[in-house]
Design a protein around this motif. Sequence first.
Motif, PDB file in Angstrom:
ATOM      1  N   PRO A 266       0.711  -1.577  -0.259  1.00 53.72           N
ATOM      2  CA  PRO A 266      -0.256  -0.386   0.005  1.00 53.72           C
ATOM      3  C   PRO A 266       0.593   1.173  -0.100  1.00 53.72           C
ATOM      4  O   PRO A 266       1.990   1.419   0.608  1.00 53.72           O
ATOM      5  CB  PRO A 266      -0.961  -0.022   1.683  1.00 53.72           C
ATOM      6  CG  PRO A 266       0.116  -0.888   2.516  1.00 53.72           C
ATOM      7  CD  PRO A 266       0.859  -2.349   1.427  1.00 53.72           C
ATOM      8  N   GLN A 269      -2.636   5.079   2.972  1.00 57.46           N
ATOM      9  CA  GLN A 269      -3.443   4.215   3.726  1.00 57.46           C
ATOM     10  C   GLN A 269      -4.390   5.313   4.632  1.00 57.46           C
ATOM     11  O   GLN A 269      -3.575   6.368   4.989  1.00 57.46           O
ATOM     12  CB  GLN A 269      -2.809   3.771   5.113  1.00 57.46           C
ATOM     13  CG  GLN A 269      -2.299   2.361   4.310  1.00 57.46           C
ATOM     14  CD  GLN A 269      -1.412   1.597   5.097  1.00 57.46           C
ATOM     15  OE1 GLN A 269      -0.327   2.204   5.878  1.00 57.46           O
ATOM     16  NE2 GLN A 269      -1.478   0.744   5.513  1.00 57.46           N
ATOM     17  N   GLU A 300      -7.214   1.655   0.789  1.00 56.10           N
ATOM     18  CA  GLU A 300      -5.769   2.184   0.469  1.00 56.10           C
ATOM     19  C   GLU A 300      -5.847   1.672  -0.841  1.00 56.10           C
ATOM     20  O   GLU A 300      -6.505   1.510  -1.624  1.00 56.10           O
ATOM     21  CB  GLU A 300      -5.200   1.029   1.118  1.00 56.10           C
ATOM     22  CG  GLU A 300      -5.003  -0.230   0.397  1.00 56.10           C
ATOM     23  CD  GLU A 300      -4.152  -1.528   1.203  1.00 56.10           C
ATOM     24  OE1 GLU A 300      -4.365  -2.495   1.007  1.00 56.10           O
ATOM     25  OE2 GLU A 300      -4.246  -1.171   2.519  1.00 56.10           O
ATOM     26  N   LYS A 302      -3.035   1.101  -3.539  1.00 54.43           N
ATOM     27  CA  LYS A 302      -1.410   0.041  -4.085  1.00 54.43           C
ATOM     28  C   LYS A 302      -0.315   1.475  -5.123  1.00 54.43           C
ATOM     29  O   LYS A 302      -1.074   1.917  -5.990  1.00 54.43           O
ATOM     30  CB  LYS A 302      -1.356  -1.131  -4.671  1.00 54.43           C
ATOM     31  CG  LYS A 302      -3.059  -2.062  -3.638  1.00 54.43           C
ATOM     32  CD  LYS A 302      -2.782  -3.442  -3.655  1.00 54.43           C
ATOM     33  CE  LYS A 302      -4.053  -4.334  -2.505  1.00 54.43           C
ATOM     34  NZ  LYS A 302      -4.067  -5.013  -3.198  1.00 54.43           N
ATOM     35  N   GLU A 305      -1.224   1.359  -8.605  1.00 50.93           N
ATOM     36  CA  GLU A 305      -2.595   1.565  -8.912  1.00 50.93           C
ATOM     37  C   GLU A 305      -3.006   2.824  -9.214  1.00 50.93           C
ATOM     38  O   GLU A 305      -2.443   3.901  -9.333  1.00 50.93           O
ATOM     39  CB  GLU A 305      -3.484   0.853  -7.683  1.00 50.93           C
ATOM     40  CG  GLU A 305      -4.919   0.420  -7.684  1.00 50.93           C
ATOM     41  CD  GLU A 305      -5.207   0.255  -6.878  1.00 50.93           C
ATOM     42  OE1 GLU A 305      -6.733  -1.007  -6.568  1.00 50.93           O
ATOM     43  OE2 GLU A 305      -4.680   0.366  -5.489  1.00 50.93           O
ATOM     44  N   THR A 466       1.013   6.658  -9.101  1.00 49.77           N
ATOM     45  CA  THR A 466      -0.359   5.948  -8.869  1.00 49.77           C
ATOM     46  C   THR A 466      -1.518   6.970  -8.484  1.00 49.77           C
ATOM     47  O   THR A 466      -0.790   8.318  -8.528  1.00 49.77           O
ATOM     48  CB  THR A 466       0.345   5.505  -7.594  1.00 49.77           C
ATOM     49  OG1 THR A 466       0.836   4.242  -6.986  1.00 49.77           O
ATOM     50  CG2 THR A 466      -1.222   4.622  -6.890  1.00 49.77           C
TER      51      THR A 466
END
Length: 531
Positions: A266, A269, A300, A302, A305, A466
């Motif tokens: 992660p 978070q 969360e 990752k 992602e 991300t």
Amino acid sequence: MSLLQIRKLSMAIHGTPILKDVSLEIAAGEIHGVIGESGSGKSMTAFSVMQLLPDGAACSGQILLDDVSVLDAGEADLCAMRGDAVGMVFQEPMTALNPVMSIGDQVAETILIHEDVSKADAMARAQAALERCELPADKFPMTRFPHELSGGQRQRVVIAMAIALRPKLLIADEPTTALDVTTQAEILDLIRKLVDEDGMGVMLITHDLAVVTGLADRISIMKDGCVVEQGAAATLHRDMTHPYTKSLFAASAHQPDRNERPGEAPLLQVEGLVRRYSLPRKSLFGPAQSFEAVDDVSFEVKKGESLGLVGESGCGKSTLTRAILGLERVQAGKIFMEGVPVLSGGRVQTSVRRKMQVVFQDPYGSFNPRHRVGRLVSEPFFLHGRKASAVEIDEALVSVGLAPHDKHKYIHEFSGGQRQRIAIARALIIKPELIILDEAVSALDVSIRAQILDLLADLSTQFGLTYLFISHDLSVVRSITDRVLVMKSGKFVEEGPTETVFENPAHPYTKSLIAAAPRLPDMDDMQGVTP
């Protein structure tokens, strides 16, 4: 017989051609969609019908409204026509409404200007117009002001103003661009209902092919001030012949190539986050009240992602975003970036905050117009306590498809798509790990939107970025994200892999969002279009 006939309309401003031989017709009871990208001449065509043109504008050709020549009419006749025979709904209702007048007074004003009636009669008719636009008096008193209404409710007030005198023609200029999918569907259904009840013609101006394909009877495609193609809305996707029309359909259905390999660790978070606002007391001695815009939210993101966050206006998306960035004070919960708290002692830790950057919906509004692009792009380096080098600025601009010499220009010298690229360059320059995109492509033309989505996919692969992608445009979220969160009233009601949520939604709210989203015809039915 046609209600509106535009024949070989040309228009120039101080000698610069804007419209060139535009011809189209709208019948009573017909919704005619006018499609094209920014600068194609859509709005100028509408303003020519109303003769609301800038200084230096000169028109030639013919505009007939109910067989009356608009271009030959005097100013007194035009004033009588505007609001009476022709009503107009603008894109941004907050700027179209007077913030210091109640909604009842604003709708009644249209009636009082055009008819010799008492204030009481005008207010009664204003209430009837608001009722027709689904703003009943028991829930929305006419004494309310625009700031007390949501975006969709304000748009209904603007429509009520436009239809108060039951005009023969309604011009709707991008009436749903900034609205979430369910509110957009309600406004489009309202327009269709009013057409069916009053038999008026509608010129619907938009850049969203999915919206107009599902609502309009006929479509005109505009490019560079010209109508390049016309046809029935139900069959144009099969019968289109012009390359520009095909490119618009292709861009609307575009799916960026993405490398979908998010890591397991992660990056961000969020645990039990609460953002509570205090509400005014109903009476001096009444109990204190509060409203939880973000209500005990945990999730969360990752590494690598692309996470989508969807929901209607007011659901808490933007409040959650500001809280993550440290721009909102939270009452409870924790936020971690790679296991390190973002907040310490109620203050943002700069060393952690610099790992996050944001791209806003309106790039022009998020830049200081007095500074050159080089200065604007380098702003995140203030988090480092130093200035960016010329090399770092050049690299950031090149990474988003711009040239190094663009750093010497001002933001007003760029198009909307280029401004959004500059906003992305500003987010990239300090090499963050997480980029939050808050409605970053909502207001862009379909071809520009496709370019920006491709750029984001390329940058994700190139830099291992991300994304937290916040949008009310479900088609965009589906094309760019790996996983999606659905938010309603400050809580998450559904989450999961994007395709799973879209193909098999479990929560009724998710189902309603997906059902309300406008859709293009199936790609297999589109002639000569490559997604």
